[in-house]
Design an enzyme around this catalytic site. Structure first.
Site, PDB file in Angstrom:
ATOM      1  N   SER A 122       4.660   8.011  10.691  1.00 29.11           N
ATOM      2  CA  SER A 122       4.752   8.788  11.924  1.00 29.11           C
ATOM      3  C   SER A 122       4.631   7.893  13.150  1.00 29.11           C
ATOM      4  O   SER A 122       4.029   6.812  13.104  1.00 29.11           O
ATOM      5  CB  SER A 122       3.653   9.854  11.957  1.00 29.11           C
ATOM      6  OG  SER A 122       2.384   9.251  12.187  1.00 29.11           O
TER       7      SER A 122
ATOM      8  N   GLU B 158       8.854   1.387  11.409  1.00 25.52           N
ATOM      9  CA  GLU B 158       9.967   2.335  11.267  1.00 25.52           C
ATOM     10  C   GLU B 158       9.348   3.715  11.326  1.00 25.52           C
ATOM     11  O   GLU B 158       8.644   4.130  10.405  1.00 25.52           O
ATOM     12  CB  GLU B 158      10.706   2.074   9.940  1.00 25.52           C
ATOM     13  CG  GLU B 158      12.097   2.679   9.899  1.00 25.52           C
ATOM     14  CD  GLU B 158      12.098   4.097   9.364  1.00 25.52           C
ATOM     15  OE1 GLU B 158      12.086   5.030  10.214  1.00 25.52           O
ATOM     16  OE2 GLU B 158      12.091   4.266   8.152  1.00 25.52           O
TER      17      GLU B 158
ATOM     18  N   CYS C 148      13.111  10.535   7.944  1.00 20.20           N
ATOM     19  CA  CYS C 148      13.080  10.169   9.361  1.00 20.20           C
ATOM     20  C   CYS C 148      14.481  10.045   9.936  1.00 20.20           C
ATOM     21  O   CYS C 148      14.678  10.193  11.140  1.00 20.20           O
ATOM     22  CB  CYS C 148      12.313   8.870   9.553  1.00 20.20           C
ATOM     23  SG  CYS C 148      12.903   7.526   8.508  1.00 20.20           S
TER      24      CYS C 148
ATOM     25  N   GLU D 118       9.565  16.286  15.842  1.00 17.45           N
ATOM     26  CA  GLU D 118       9.972  16.038  14.460  1.00 17.45           C
ATOM     27  C   GLU D 118       9.263  17.027  13.535  1.00 17.45           C
ATOM     28  O   GLU D 118       8.035  17.053  13.452  1.00 17.45           O
ATOM     29  CB  GLU D 118       9.652  14.605  14.046  1.00 17.45           C
ATOM     30  CG  GLU D 118      10.207  14.251  12.682  1.00 17.45           C
ATOM     31  CD  GLU D 118       9.977  12.796  12.313  1.00 17.45           C
ATOM     32  OE1 GLU D 118      10.887  12.180  11.736  1.00 17.45           O
ATOM     33  OE2 GLU D 118       8.876  12.279  12.597  1.00 17.45           O
TER      34      GLU D 118
ATOM     35  N   LYS E  75       0.835  -1.197   0.000  1.00 17.71           N
ATOM     36  CA  LYS E  75       0.000   0.000   0.000  1.00 17.71           C
ATOM     37  C   LYS E  75       0.875   1.254   0.000  1.00 17.71           C
ATOM     38  O   LYS E  75       1.267   1.764   1.039  1.00 17.71           O
ATOM     39  CB  LYS E  75      -0.939   0.045   1.207  1.00 17.71           C
ATOM     40  CG  LYS E  75      -2.024   1.125   1.077  1.00 17.71           C
ATOM     41  CD  LYS E  75      -2.499   1.654   2.393  1.00 17.71           C
ATOM     42  CE  LYS E  75      -1.563   2.656   3.021  1.00 17.71           C
ATOM     43  NZ  LYS E  75      -1.409   3.924   2.236  1.00 17.71           N
TER      44      LYS E  75
END
Length: 480
Positions: A228, A249, A283, A381, A175
């Site tokens: 996220s 992750e 990230c 972040e 996906k």
């Protein structure tokens, strides 16, 4: 203009169950560059049913590992001739500068082959002797795997899930994010040329609600997600409720430590890459630079000079280093954090929209100084081209404490020519991945995070093992 009318479901192109469509807008020109169907939960259910049927038929899962590996190597060969097309698709849909995009897609294809090489380090079957007789210990695919990848590296981050899952013998539903679907379609097209068994691979770009349905689908045995931390927690909760395997992750707020003997000729290029790679939409980005006070001013001057010298512009231009952010919403988010930074610290450069771009979701490379580690810009972040430079006054352990003072633990770096000091720091920073005197992701070594940065590992043999389960067969009478 890219236009698609179907999804790749179980190895075949299938008409969508719904009638709505989604336009994909270039973040550089704000013009429509693609149109795809909007996926529904029924599309996901069809893919899961096909994957389940393929798993139950056992054709792919029972194939010899080397037979599966040959199919994956054939996939790499097919994609190798399409690197330029893949790069153009990524640049068109999410604005990644073309030079970086070309290198990234080539790296992804290299990773496909590296996963095959890593199979030699996995023991798929062994005989063990126990007090009650021998046992055969097998490693088998975990089942039907959902591979959910984000928009910031649409092809690369899909490959590192789909390929190891297929090598493990799983049936896979990929996906991609529905705002960056184009390389997913390219991957599906290549798969049609592989003659995979029916049901083994589906590719359905979809949004969050449909993705949540995929996670909760009872026919899925394993979820691999990159995105996220908030979304990861929600996914982990569903997987925990259903007792299904999950690897995550997630986010990062990684620190690079510049010790008092730092070599600026090493630090600056590494930090330009580490902080501003993919316009900061990574990230693994090194978004906190922790610098000894004795070197602080010269490091700030060097980083500001480098940031001001970066080329901002058309991502299709090979000279461009900073492209647009992926969407207007992402630009708004980054700009909100820049305003927060202005209220907390000192804006050293950037902070606005470049004047040479009439359209597009651009933000200048931005550096804040006089940052304390408890400030929001140092803890949260941002996912944009924003670097916080934090001073420290004491010894190496103070810098380590600052680096570890975060909810995240994905990446990190230290800069010093002293190998012993570097090793001391590297072993004590709480992160799943760390680099000495650079900014590196090594495809041969496991990659992943600790704390709020996730669960599990990608790359290397460990990346394949995320999709394997142990199966022990005891045979006590064999010893009689």
């Amino acid at each position: 203009m890219y236009e698609y009318d179907k999804f790749f479901v179980g190895g075949r192109w299938a008409a969508p169950t719904g009638s709505n469509r989604r336009d994909i807008v270039s973040p550089a020109t704000e013009e429509v560059v693609a149109s795809i169907p909007e996926a529904t939960t029924a599309d996901i259910d069809a893919a899961v049913a096909a994957a389940r049927a393929a798993w139950d038929a056992r054709t792919w899962r029972d194939a010899p590992v080397r037979e599966r590996a040959q199919k994956i190597l054939a996939l790499a060969d097919l994609l190798d001739g399409r690197t330029e097309d893949l790069a153009k698709r990524v640049t068109a849909e999410m604005g990644q500068p073309m030079g970086l995009s070309t290198r990234s897609q080539a790296t992804a294809i290299h990773l496909i082959r590296s996963f095959v090489d890593a199979l030699d380090r996995i023991v798929f079957e062994e005989r063990r002797q126990g007090p009650s007789g021998p046992a055969t210990v097998r490693r088998e695919g975990v089942g039907v795997a959902a591979a959910i990848s984000p928009w910031n590296g649409p092809f690369f981050l899909s490959v590192i899930k789909v390929v190891p899952a297929l090598l493990a013998g799983c049936s896979v539903i990929a996906k991609p994010a529905d705002n960056t679907p184009l390389t997913g379609y390219a991957l599906a097209q290549a798969a049609t040329e592989l003659d995979l068994p029916d049901g083994v691979l589906s590719v359905i770009p979809a949004g969050r609600e449909v993705g949540a349905h995929l996670v909760a689908q009872r026919g899925v045995d394993k979820v691999s997600f990159t995105g996220s931390t908030a979304a990861g927690r929600a996914i982990a909760s569903v997987c925990g409720e259903q007792l299904k395997s999950v690897s995550l992750e997630l986010g990062g707020k990684s620190a690079a430590i510049a010790l008092d003997d730092v070599d600026l000729s090493v630090l600056v290029p590494a930090m330009v890459a580490g902080a501003f790679y993919n316009t900061g939409q990574a990230c693994t980005a090194l978004t906190r630079l922790v610098v000894h006070r004795s070197r602080y001013d010269e490091v700030v001057d060097a980083m500001v000079t480098a940031a001001k010298g970066m080329v901002i512009g058309d991502p299709m231009d090979l000279a461009t280093q900073i492209g647009p952010l992926v969407s207007a919403e992402q630009r708004d988010r980054v700009e909100r954090y820049i305003e927060i930074g202005k209220s907390e610290a000192t804006l050293a450069c950037g902070g606005g929209r470049p004047t040479n771009q009439a359209k597009g979701f651009f933000v200048e490379p931005t550096i804040f100084t006089d940052v304390r580690n408890d400030m929001r810009i140092a803890q949260e972040e941002i996912f944009g081209p924003v670097l916080s430079i934090i001073p420290f006054d004491g010894g190496d352990d103070e810098a380590i404490a600052i680096a570890n003072d975060t909810a995240y633990g994905l990446h990190g770096a230290v800069f010093t020519p002293d190998a012993e000091r570097a090793a001391h720091v590297a072993r004590r920073v709480e992160s799943g991945t760390f680099t000495i005197n650079g900014y590196v992701n090594n495809p041969a070594a496991p990659f992943g995070g600790v704390k709020a940065s996730g669960l599990g590992r990608e790359f290397g043999a460990e990346g394949v093992e995320e999709y394997l389960e142990f199966h022990t067969i005891n045979d006590p009478r064999a010893s009689e």
